[in-house]
Enzyme design. Sequence first.
Site, PDB file in Angstrom:
ATOM      1  N   LYS A  33      11.915   1.042 -21.830  1.00 41.82           N
ATOM      2  CA  LYS A  33      13.333   1.037 -21.090  1.00 41.82           C
ATOM      3  C   LYS A  33      13.351  -0.097 -20.261  1.00 41.82           C
ATOM      4  CE  LYS A  33      11.621   3.651 -17.144  1.00 41.82           C
ATOM      5  NZ  LYS A  33      11.857   5.001 -16.627  1.00 41.82           N
ATOM      6  N   LYS A  49      -3.083 -11.460 -11.122  1.00 45.74           N
ATOM      7  CA  LYS A  49      -4.299 -12.371 -11.428  1.00 45.74           C
ATOM      8  C   LYS A  49      -3.892 -13.664 -11.502  1.00 45.74           C
ATOM      9  CE  LYS A  49      -5.740  -9.328 -11.233  1.00 45.74           C
ATOM     10  NZ  LYS A  49      -5.557  -7.991 -10.908  1.00 45.74           N
ATOM     11  N   LEU A 195      -5.633  -4.275  -1.621  1.00 47.12           N
ATOM     12  CA  LEU A 195      -6.542  -5.276  -1.332  1.00 47.12           C
ATOM     13  C   LEU A 195      -6.318  -6.676  -1.976  1.00 47.12           C
ATOM     14  CD1 LEU A 195      -9.885  -2.944  -1.306  1.00 47.12           C
ATOM     15  CD2 LEU A 195      -8.641  -4.339   0.526  1.00 47.12           C
ATOM     16  N   ALA A 323      -5.654  -0.185 -17.065  1.00 46.32           N
ATOM     17  CA  ALA A 323      -5.011  -0.733 -18.371  1.00 46.32           C
ATOM     18  C   ALA A 323      -6.027  -0.766 -19.636  1.00 46.32           C
ATOM     19  CB  ALA A 323      -4.499  -2.151 -18.266  1.00 46.32           C
ATOM     20  N   HIS A 448     -29.521 -18.583 -18.425  1.00 45.08           N
ATOM     21  CA  HIS A 448     -29.949 -19.294 -17.040  1.00 45.08           C
ATOM     22  C   HIS A 448     -29.428 -20.494 -17.049  1.00 45.08           C
ATOM     23  CE1 HIS A 448     -32.136 -19.945 -13.519  1.00 45.08           C
ATOM     24  NE2 HIS A 448     -32.625 -21.176 -14.318  1.00 45.08           N
TER      25      HIS A 448
HETATM   26  P1  NAI Z   1      -5.445   3.530  -5.039  1.00 49.74           P
HETATM   27  O1  NAI Z   1      -5.457   4.871  -5.263  1.00 49.74           O
HETATM   28  O2  NAI Z   1      -6.526   2.183  -5.422  1.00 49.74           O
HETATM   29  O3  NAI Z   1      -5.488   3.210  -3.374  1.00 49.74           O
HETATM   30  C1  NAI Z   1      -4.669   3.674  -2.466  1.00 49.74           C
HETATM   31  C2  NAI Z   1      -5.267   3.816  -1.097  1.00 49.74           C
HETATM   32  O4  NAI Z   1      -4.106   4.253  -0.057  1.00 49.74           O
HETATM   33  C3  NAI Z   1      -6.228   4.731  -0.846  1.00 49.74           C
HETATM   34  O5  NAI Z   1      -7.447   4.048  -0.420  1.00 49.74           O
HETATM   35  C4  NAI Z   1      -5.842   5.811  -0.265  1.00 49.74           C
HETATM   36  O6  NAI Z   1      -6.582   6.420   0.693  1.00 49.74           O
HETATM   37  C5  NAI Z   1      -4.801   5.075   0.611  1.00 49.74           C
HETATM   38  N1  NAI Z   1      -3.701   5.890   1.042  1.00 49.74           N
HETATM   39  C6  NAI Z   1      -3.136   7.032   0.617  1.00 49.74           C
HETATM   40  N2  NAI Z   1      -2.008   7.462   1.246  1.00 49.74           N
HETATM   41  C7  NAI Z   1      -2.122   6.755   2.577  1.00 49.74           C
HETATM   42  C8  NAI Z   1      -1.342   6.906   3.619  1.00 49.74           C
HETATM   43  N3  NAI Z   1      -0.265   7.605   3.645  1.00 49.74           N
HETATM   44  N4  NAI Z   1      -1.455   5.886   4.707  1.00 49.74           N
HETATM   45  C9  NAI Z   1      -2.383   5.150   4.314  1.00 49.74           C
HETATM   46  N5  NAI Z   1      -3.201   4.955   3.250  1.00 49.74           N
HETATM   47  C10 NAI Z   1      -3.111   5.879   2.419  1.00 49.74           C
HETATM   48  O7  NAI Z   1      -4.082   3.075  -5.127  1.00 49.74           O
HETATM   49  P2  NAI Z   1      -3.274   1.700  -5.532  1.00 49.74           P
HETATM   50  O8  NAI Z   1      -3.848   0.531  -4.856  1.00 49.74           O
HETATM   51  O9  NAI Z   1      -1.806   1.853  -5.154  1.00 49.74           O
HETATM   52  O10 NAI Z   1      -3.421   1.264  -6.953  1.00 49.74           O
HETATM   53  C11 NAI Z   1      -2.837   2.220  -8.006  1.00 49.74           C
HETATM   54  C12 NAI Z   1      -3.212   2.131  -9.380  1.00 49.74           C
HETATM   55  O11 NAI Z   1      -3.291   0.846  -9.926  1.00 49.74           O
HETATM   56  C13 NAI Z   1      -4.795   2.729  -9.209  1.00 49.74           C
HETATM   57  O12 NAI Z   1      -4.731   3.549 -10.112  1.00 49.74           O
HETATM   58  C14 NAI Z   1      -5.543   1.607  -9.768  1.00 49.74           C
HETATM   59  O13 NAI Z   1      -6.535   1.950 -10.986  1.00 49.74           O
HETATM   60  C15 NAI Z   1      -4.574   0.540 -10.616  1.00 49.74           C
HETATM   61  N6  NAI Z   1      -4.921  -0.644 -10.286  1.00 49.74           N
HETATM   62  C16 NAI Z   1      -6.012  -1.272 -10.835  1.00 49.74           C
HETATM   63  C17 NAI Z   1      -6.357  -2.581 -10.727  1.00 49.74           C
HETATM   64  C18 NAI Z   1      -7.520  -3.213 -11.062  1.00 49.74           C
HETATM   65  O14 NAI Z   1      -7.950  -2.702 -11.714  1.00 49.74           O
HETATM   66  N7  NAI Z   1      -8.066  -4.224 -10.539  1.00 49.74           N
HETATM   67  C19 NAI Z   1      -5.454  -3.399  -9.815  1.00 49.74           C
HETATM   68  C20 NAI Z   1      -4.353  -3.022  -9.317  1.00 49.74           C
HETATM   69  C21 NAI Z   1      -4.213  -1.670  -9.579  1.00 49.74           C
END
Ligand code: NAI
Length: 462
Positions: A33, A49, A195, A323, A448
């Site tokens: 979509k 990235k 982060l 992913a 190394h």
């Molecule tokens: P996340 O689940 O990684 O982190 C969410 C954070 O928000 C947690 O630490 C949680 O405690 C906090 N949180 C929840 N409710 C809150 C509130 N009301 N107030 C303050 N903090 C609160 O979720 P995120 O960062 O949104 O990422 C989502 C998805 O995207 C994940 O499933 C992740 O695996 C994927 N992702 C993966 C990446 C990678 O592999 N490098 C990069 C970006 C995303």
Amino acid sequence: MVYDLIVIGGGPAGYLAAERAGHEDMSVLLVEKRKVGGVCLNEGCVPSKSLLYSAKILEGARHGADYGVRCDNVSLDHAAVVARKNRVVNTLVTGVKGQLKRNKVTVAEGVAEILTKTAEGFVVAVKPASGPDGAGTENVGKRLLVATGSAPVVPPIPGVKEGLEAGFVLTNREILDLDSVPATLAVIGGGVIGLEMASYFASAGSKVTVIEMLDHIAGPTDGEISKILLANYKKRGIAFELGAKVVSVGGGEVKYEKGDQTLAVKAEKVLLSIGRRPVTEGLGLERIGVLTERGAIKTDSRGKTNVADVYAAGDVNGVSMLAHTAYREAEVCVNVMAGRRDSMRYGAIPAVIYSNPEVGSVGETEESAKAKGLEYECAKVSMMFSGRYVAENESGDGICKVLVDKKTRAVIGAHMIGNYSSEIIYGAALMVETEMVVNDIKEMVFPHPTVSEVIREAIFSL
Ligand code: NAI
């Protein structure tokens, strides 16, 4: 036309499944979509990235003097960074489109909705994302693969919905396309998205505050590594409010409760990154009886749902939401459709945070091993054991931890913080996946000087 397979959703799970199925000589319709490539290619993994790489070059230039390289008047051109990001995305999306074409996949732009099941197969309507009602086509698929991915969680916090509409609150989608760097940025949620974006915008010049509900950042990451990461972020001037509950958003600020105090942080923009939820609404799954659990499609390890010939892969199953997991799940589904034995294993899926320094993890952490009552031994070494790390990092504080099962001596987890971790972790994943034992690793030769040698150092320290 009756297709052998209709794939709904063109992200990593959907496009790879379509390509693989096309390669198997199945006739495939892929319905998307928005944009082929999904969140990962267009507004997630890849564009972030690209931004982070620009920030890394910037930080390298800023700290060049530490390495004998003086760069004066270093500045970041955010518009140029975003333009480059768009070129990167376009290159990759064009590549995916080419792969789909080569594998004879028919791609339909529009919103798919399952209407019914007939003797011929599943009837799927494809309607334009916008435009008059009644427009569109009906298609039949002998099999269905649902790969509709996930969307940001939007909590019922006062002001969030209005903030999103007004462009004050952003998700991962909008933040990647900001045309200027906000002077102040509040990030709600200190997980991966929060982060990574905090890292880029802090480098780009924003005053960033991360508000996190838990008492630590980076969710399930090893506790010690999470602390080192936090210290690195703080050193760069990023502020953290941990154990903080957001109570409202609006009027140029985010209010939160911490202990018995209600505090506020001023913000020109707010990033909402508190997790993602599977997208299943409006798909018509109930018309054919597909079971969902807390919004996610229930699948077995072969990607099968409770309805024969209906599969699901990627974030929509709510299992791993990465992913690279989606790619493998998609392959499993297509292999099973083609009559081959295959199933998912989730025990050795690497996770990376592309922060600076990078974090890489796979398998059990000390925390998860303890919770499961596993008997393990943990080897921990400083990254300073690696000559390359010392050569490339002034005052680096990276570490590598390897967890080994006490009885079998097999590697059950590896966790590291320090640059190149994102690339090295794949080797550690191989060790966990193949249940390599300590003595086998001791006999391996590592290149190394590389940072990967810290794994070998950790193993020898046991
Ligand atoms: P996340 O689940 O990684 O982190 C969410 C954070 O928000 C947690 O630490 C949680 O405690 C906090 N949180 C929840 N409710 C809150 C509130 N009301 N107030 C303050 N903090 C609160 O979720 P995120 O960062 O949104 O990422 C989502 C998805 O995207 C994940 O499933 C992740 O695996 C994927 N992702 C993966 C990446 C990678 O592999 N490098 C990069 C970006 C995303």
